[in-house]
Design a protein around this motif. Structure first.
Motif, PDB file in Angstrom:
ATOM      1  N   ILE A 118     152.434   7.151 -80.277  1.00 27.45           N
ATOM      2  CA  ILE A 118     151.079   7.671 -79.683  1.00 27.45           C
ATOM      3  C   ILE A 118     149.651   7.786 -80.594  1.00 27.45           C
ATOM      4  CG2 ILE A 118     150.088   9.846 -78.836  1.00 27.45           C
ATOM      5  CD1 ILE A 118     152.766  10.417 -77.538  1.00 27.45           C
ATOM      6  N   THR A 119     150.109   8.118 -81.951  1.00 26.38           N
ATOM      7  CA  THR A 119     148.933   8.103 -82.858  1.00 26.38           C
ATOM      8  C   THR A 119     148.565   6.634 -83.018  1.00 26.38           C
ATOM      9  OG1 THR A 119     149.830   9.999 -83.789  1.00 26.38           O
ATOM     10  CG2 THR A 119     148.337   8.654 -84.926  1.00 26.38           C
ATOM     11  N   SER A 120     149.452   5.771 -83.147  1.00 24.57           N
ATOM     12  CA  SER A 120     149.085   4.173 -83.507  1.00 24.57           C
ATOM     13  C   SER A 120     148.318   3.738 -82.470  1.00 24.57           C
ATOM     14  CB  SER A 120     150.461   3.506 -83.811  1.00 24.57           C
ATOM     15  OG  SER A 120     151.129   3.931 -84.965  1.00 24.57           O
ATOM     16  N   ALA A 121     148.786   3.982 -81.394  1.00 24.97           N
ATOM     17  CA  ALA A 121     147.979   3.668 -80.059  1.00 24.97           C
ATOM     18  C   ALA A 121     146.449   4.176 -79.819  1.00 24.97           C
ATOM     19  CB  ALA A 121     148.571   3.882 -78.706  1.00 24.97           C
ATOM     20  N   LYS A 122     146.493   5.503 -79.936  1.00 24.56           N
ATOM     21  CA  LYS A 122     144.882   6.119 -80.287  1.00 24.56           C
ATOM     22  C   LYS A 122     144.190   5.292 -81.159  1.00 24.56           C
ATOM     23  CE  LYS A 122     146.441  10.567 -78.212  1.00 24.56           C
ATOM     24  NZ  LYS A 122     146.279  12.187 -78.480  1.00 24.56           N
ATOM     25  N   MET A 123     144.744   5.061 -82.647  1.00 26.93           N
ATOM     26  CA  MET A 123     144.114   4.494 -83.620  1.00 26.93           C
ATOM     27  C   MET A 123     143.557   3.017 -83.052  1.00 26.93           C
ATOM     28  SD  MET A 123     146.064   5.897 -86.721  1.00 26.93           S
ATOM     29  CE  MET A 123     145.133   4.950 -88.214  1.00 26.93           C
ATOM     30  N   ASN A 124     144.396   2.292 -82.670  1.00 29.67           N
ATOM     31  CA  ASN A 124     143.962   1.221 -82.229  1.00 29.67           C
ATOM     32  C   ASN A 124     142.870   1.123 -81.053  1.00 29.67           C
ATOM     33  OD1 ASN A 124     145.913  -0.161 -83.694  1.00 29.67           O
ATOM     34  ND2 ASN A 124     147.491  -0.281 -82.364  1.00 29.67           N
ATOM     35  N   GLU A 125     142.944   2.006 -80.394  1.00 29.14           N
ATOM     36  CA  GLU A 125     141.880   2.181 -79.222  1.00 29.14           C
ATOM     37  C   GLU A 125     140.611   2.597 -79.796  1.00 29.14           C
ATOM     38  OE1 GLU A 125     143.236   4.991 -76.355  1.00 29.14           O
ATOM     39  OE2 GLU A 125     144.769   3.655 -75.398  1.00 29.14           O
ATOM     40  N   ALA A 126     140.711   3.419 -80.757  1.00 29.64           N
ATOM     41  CA  ALA A 126     139.321   3.641 -81.547  1.00 29.64           C
ATOM     42  C   ALA A 126     138.861   2.629 -82.441  1.00 29.64           C
ATOM     43  CB  ALA A 126     139.707   4.753 -82.398  1.00 29.64           C
ATOM     44  N   ASN A 127     139.738   1.879 -83.168  1.00 33.47           N
ATOM     45  CA  ASN A 127     139.117   0.760 -83.578  1.00 33.47           C
ATOM     46  C   ASN A 127     138.645  -0.247 -82.893  1.00 33.47           C
ATOM     47  OD1 ASN A 127     140.161   1.912 -86.073  1.00 33.47           O
ATOM     48  ND2 ASN A 127     142.125   0.726 -86.236  1.00 33.47           N
ATOM     49  N   ILE A 128     139.104  -0.540 -81.559  1.00 36.18           N
ATOM     50  CA  ILE A 128     138.699  -1.832 -80.639  1.00 36.18           C
ATOM     51  C   ILE A 128     137.197  -0.980 -80.052  1.00 36.18           C
ATOM     52  CG2 ILE A 128     138.932  -2.640 -78.477  1.00 36.18           C
ATOM     53  CD1 ILE A 128     141.991  -2.694 -78.940  1.00 36.18           C
ATOM     54  N   GLU A 129     137.114   0.082 -79.662  1.00 42.35           N
ATOM     55  CA  GLU A 129     135.785   0.553 -79.499  1.00 42.35           C
ATOM     56  C   GLU A 129     134.749   0.460 -80.539  1.00 42.35           C
ATOM     57  OE1 GLU A 129     135.059   1.699 -76.362  1.00 42.35           O
ATOM     58  OE2 GLU A 129     136.708   0.903 -75.908  1.00 42.35           O
ATOM     59  N   VAL A 130     135.083   0.760 -81.854  1.00 39.33           N
ATOM     60  CA  VAL A 130     134.160   0.524 -82.953  1.00 39.33           C
ATOM     61  C   VAL A 130     133.806  -0.833 -83.219  1.00 39.33           C
ATOM     62  CG1 VAL A 130     133.935   0.849 -85.383  1.00 39.33           C
ATOM     63  CG2 VAL A 130     134.790   2.610 -84.091  1.00 39.33           C
ATOM     64  N   THR A 131     134.941  -1.793 -82.940  1.00 38.06           N
ATOM     65  CA  THR A 131     134.376  -3.178 -83.218  1.00 38.06           C
ATOM     66  C   THR A 131     133.641  -3.443 -82.188  1.00 38.06           C
ATOM     67  OG1 THR A 131     136.618  -3.618 -84.276  1.00 38.06           O
ATOM     68  CG2 THR A 131     135.410  -5.338 -83.453  1.00 38.06           C
ATOM     69  N   LYS A 132     133.663  -3.184 -80.924  1.00 38.86           N
ATOM     70  CA  LYS A 132     132.868  -3.633 -79.688  1.00 38.86           C
ATOM     71  C   LYS A 132     131.346  -3.343 -79.772  1.00 38.86           C
ATOM     72  CE  LYS A 132     136.349  -3.846 -75.965  1.00 38.86           C
ATOM     73  NZ  LYS A 132     136.887  -3.001 -74.905  1.00 38.86           N
ATOM     74  N   ARG A 133     131.252  -2.030 -80.474  1.00 33.96           N
ATOM     75  CA  ARG A 133     129.805  -1.456 -80.663  1.00 33.96           C
ATOM     76  C   ARG A 133     129.208  -2.352 -81.952  1.00 33.96           C
ATOM     77  NH1 ARG A 133     132.286   3.601 -79.810  1.00 33.96           N
ATOM     78  NH2 ARG A 133     132.431   4.091 -81.963  1.00 33.96           N
ATOM     79  N   ARG A 134     129.996  -2.672 -82.888  1.00 37.86           N
ATOM     80  CA  ARG A 134     129.172  -3.271 -84.023  1.00 37.86           C
ATOM     81  C   ARG A 134     128.734  -4.845 -83.664  1.00 37.86           C
ATOM     82  NH1 ARG A 134     132.193  -4.238 -88.175  1.00 37.86           N
ATOM     83  NH2 ARG A 134     134.381  -3.978 -87.283  1.00 37.86           N
ATOM     84  N   ASP A 135     128.042  -5.324 -84.269  1.00 39.06           N
ATOM     85  CA  ASP A 135     127.657  -6.870 -84.288  1.00 39.06           C
ATOM     86  C   ASP A 135     127.516  -7.478 -85.618  1.00 39.06           C
ATOM     87  OD1 ASP A 135     125.433  -5.961 -85.351  1.00 39.06           O
ATOM     88  OD2 ASP A 135     123.951  -6.364 -84.108  1.00 39.06           O
ATOM     89  N   HIS A 136     127.991  -6.851 -86.374  1.00 35.32           N
ATOM     90  CA  HIS A 136     128.093  -7.364 -87.777  1.00 35.32           C
ATOM     91  C   HIS A 136     129.456  -6.674 -88.701  1.00 35.32           C
ATOM     92  CE1 HIS A 136     125.733  -3.621 -88.322  1.00 35.32           C
ATOM     93  NE2 HIS A 136     126.416  -3.519 -89.672  1.00 35.32           N
ATOM     94  N   ILE A 137     129.460  -7.460 -89.775  1.00 32.58           N
ATOM     95  CA  ILE A 137     130.444  -7.114 -90.872  1.00 32.58           C
ATOM     96  C   ILE A 137     129.833  -7.222 -92.204  1.00 32.58           C
ATOM     97  CG2 ILE A 137     131.627  -9.243 -90.951  1.00 32.58           C
ATOM     98  CD1 ILE A 137     134.471  -7.765 -90.929  1.00 32.58           C
ATOM     99  N   PHE A 138     130.300  -6.510 -93.168  1.00 36.71           N
ATOM    100  CA  PHE A 138     129.961  -6.570 -94.395  1.00 36.71           C
ATOM    101  C   PHE A 138     131.143  -7.155 -95.203  1.00 36.71           C
ATOM    102  CE2 PHE A 138     127.272  -3.058 -93.184  1.00 36.71           C
ATOM    103  CZ  PHE A 138     125.959  -3.567 -93.785  1.00 36.71           C
ATOM    104  N   LEU A 139     130.716  -8.408 -96.020  1.00 42.98           N
ATOM    105  CA  LEU A 139     131.799  -8.925 -96.550  1.00 42.98           C
ATOM    106  C   LEU A 139     131.540  -9.061 -98.123  1.00 42.98           C
ATOM    107  CD1 LEU A 139     132.169 -12.081 -94.218  1.00 42.98           C
ATOM    108  CD2 LEU A 139     133.606  -9.908 -94.432  1.00 42.98           C
ATOM    109  N   ARG A 140     132.402  -8.808 -99.097  1.00 39.01           N
ATOM    110  CA  ARG A 140     132.079  -8.930-100.549  1.00 39.01           C
ATOM    111  C   ARG A 140     132.802 -10.263-100.985  1.00 39.01           C
ATOM    112  NH1 ARG A 140     131.539  -5.097-104.333  1.00 39.01           N
ATOM    113  NH2 ARG A 140     132.008  -3.439-102.670  1.00 39.01           N
ATOM    114  N   SER A 141     131.619 -11.018-101.676  1.00 40.36           N
ATOM    115  CA  SER A 141     132.050 -12.299-102.169  1.00 40.36           C
ATOM    116  C   SER A 141     130.959 -12.549-103.316  1.00 40.36           C
ATOM    117  CB  SER A 141     131.923 -13.443-100.940  1.00 40.36           C
ATOM    118  OG  SER A 141     131.685 -14.683-101.450  1.00 40.36           O
ATOM    119  N   ASP A 142     131.667 -13.104-104.430  1.00 42.68           N
ATOM    120  CA  ASP A 142     130.790 -13.470-105.578  1.00 42.68           C
ATOM    121  C   ASP A 142     130.047 -12.482-106.040  1.00 42.68           C
ATOM    122  OD1 ASP A 142     129.800 -15.352-107.437  1.00 42.68           O
ATOM    123  OD2 ASP A 142     128.289 -15.878-106.303  1.00 42.68           O
TER     124      ASP A 142
END
Length: 239
Positions: A118-142
Motif C-alpha cells: 500500500i505504501t509503495s503504491a501511494k509513493m508511486n502515485e505521488a511521484n507520478i503526480e510530481v513528474t506530471k507537474r514538472r517540465d524540467h529536471i536538474f542534471l549534474r554533469s562536468d
C-alpha cells in the motif's frame, strides 16, 4: 528498500515482547517506540514520521478503534486483539489487516507485506503526480548542475555506469542508471525501447524495421520492447 517506521501500541508486557521480536526479525520495519496506551501514541504520531501502527484494540482509557477514529490523518494500521468479534469494526475503518492473538510470525509478515505494498503504491502515485507537474529536471554533469527542459531531450543512452542525455544542441553525461532515470521522466513523453536507450516520442522521425530514426541517429529497438513501443504509438495516434 524503504523501511516502514512503526509504533507498537500494546498494554500487555508479554504481547509487547512478542511484537518487538517480530518487528526486529522483519527487514521491512523500523521500530520507533512501544507505547502502553493511545495517549502516549498520540504524542509520538504528532512528533515523528510514523508509517504504520501495530495497534491493540483493547487498550486502557481509549480503545484502538476510537483512537484511530480520532486522528484526522492516521497512519496505516494493523489491529491486534484477542477478540475476533472486533474484526468487522477494524475493517470498517480501512485497517490493513486484523491479527487475532496469538498469531504466528508468518501471519504477521503477511499483514506487513500488505502495508508495504500500500505504501509503495501511494509513493508511486505521488511521484507520478510530481513528474506530471514538472517540465524540467536538474542534471549534474562536468561539475555543473544544469536545468534541462523535458522537451529538449531527444534520447538517452546508457554507457556503463553513466548516461548520455542527448539534447537539441548538445549532450550531457551523468552518473545514473537507465532504470532509475526513466522513473524521473514523464511517461507520456518518453519510452524505453532498448535495454540501453530511452527516446522522446516527439523526436521520433520514423521507424524502419528494428530501428528508430531520431535526427541523424538510428537507435535499435530491443525485441522485448517492440510491442510496448507499438502500443504506445498506436495510442498516441488514436488507433
Amino acid at each position: 528498500m524503504m523501511k516502514l517506521r512503526c509504533l507498537i501500541v500494546e498494554d500487555e508486557p508479554l504481547a509487547q515482547q512478542v511484537m518487538q521480536l517480530y518487528v526486529s526479525d522483519c527487514p521491512k520495519l523500523e521500530l520507533v517506540q512501544v507505547c502502553k496506551d493511545a495517549f502516549e501514541a498520540y504524542d509520538i504520531i504528532h512528533n515523528e514520521n510514523i508509517h504504520l501502527l501495530l495497534l491493540d484494540i483493547n487498550l486502557p482509557k481509549l480503545s484502538g478503534i476510537s483512537f484511530i477514529k480520532s486522528l484526522s490523518h492516521p497512519p496505516l494500521v494493523i489491529f491486534t486483539t484477542a477478540y475476533p468479534d472486533y474484526a468487522v469494526d477494524g475493517f470498517d475503518i480501512n485497517a490493513v489487516d486484523y491479527l487475532v492473538k496469538p498469531f504466528s510470525f508468518d501471519r504477521f509478515m503477511k499483514a506487513v507485506n500488505k502495508a508495504s505494498e500500500i505504501t509503495s503504491a501511494k509513493m508511486n502515485e505521488a511521484n507520478i503526480e510530481v513528474t506530471k507537474r514538472r517540465d524540467h529536471i536538474f542534471l549534474r554533469s562536468d561539475k555543473k548542475v544544469y536545468r534541462v527542459n523535458f522537451n529538449d531531450i531527444s534520447y538517452i543512452e546508457s554507457i556503463g555506469d553513466y548516461l548520455k542525455v542527448v539534447l537539441k544542441n548538445k549532450h550531457l553525461v551523468i552518473h545514473d542508471t537507465i532504470s532509475s532515470f526513466i522513473e524521473q521522466l514523464p511517461s507520456e513523453e518518453f519510452i524505453r525501447i532498448h535495454k540501453s536507450f530511452i527516446v522522446a516520442i516527439n523526436f521520433i522521425n520514423y521507424i524502419e524495421g528494428n530501428q528508430v530514426r531520431i535526427g541523424e541517429t538510428f537507435i535499435p529497438i530491443g525485441r522485448s520492447f517492440k510491442e510496448s513501443l507499438e502500443k504506445t504509438l498506436n495510442r498516441k495516434s488514436g488507433n
